[in-house]
Scaffold this motif. Sequence first.
Motif: not given
Length: 74
Positions: A15-16, A18-20, A22, A40, A42
């Motif tokens: 998940r980290d 996948n977030r990265h 972006k 992000q 957030n």
Amino acid sequence: MFNCVLCEKVYVHKRDLNRHAKIHGGSTNSCGICLMTFTQRNNLSIHVQNRHKIAKNTPEFRDAVRVGGGAMGK
């Protein structure tokens, strides 16, 4: 371990990674007030609350955190 194939960063959780990923995709979220961009959502949310002192769950907050732009021209 999960490696980014573009910059060689390593993450324990997928998940980290996948977030990265972006940050490499070019997708951004812009502050509707100052047009500062974030990869992000957030971080955009935190920015609007702290920098512009707008409370979450208000119409002004929702206008400021719209994905891909925001309240330009308002």
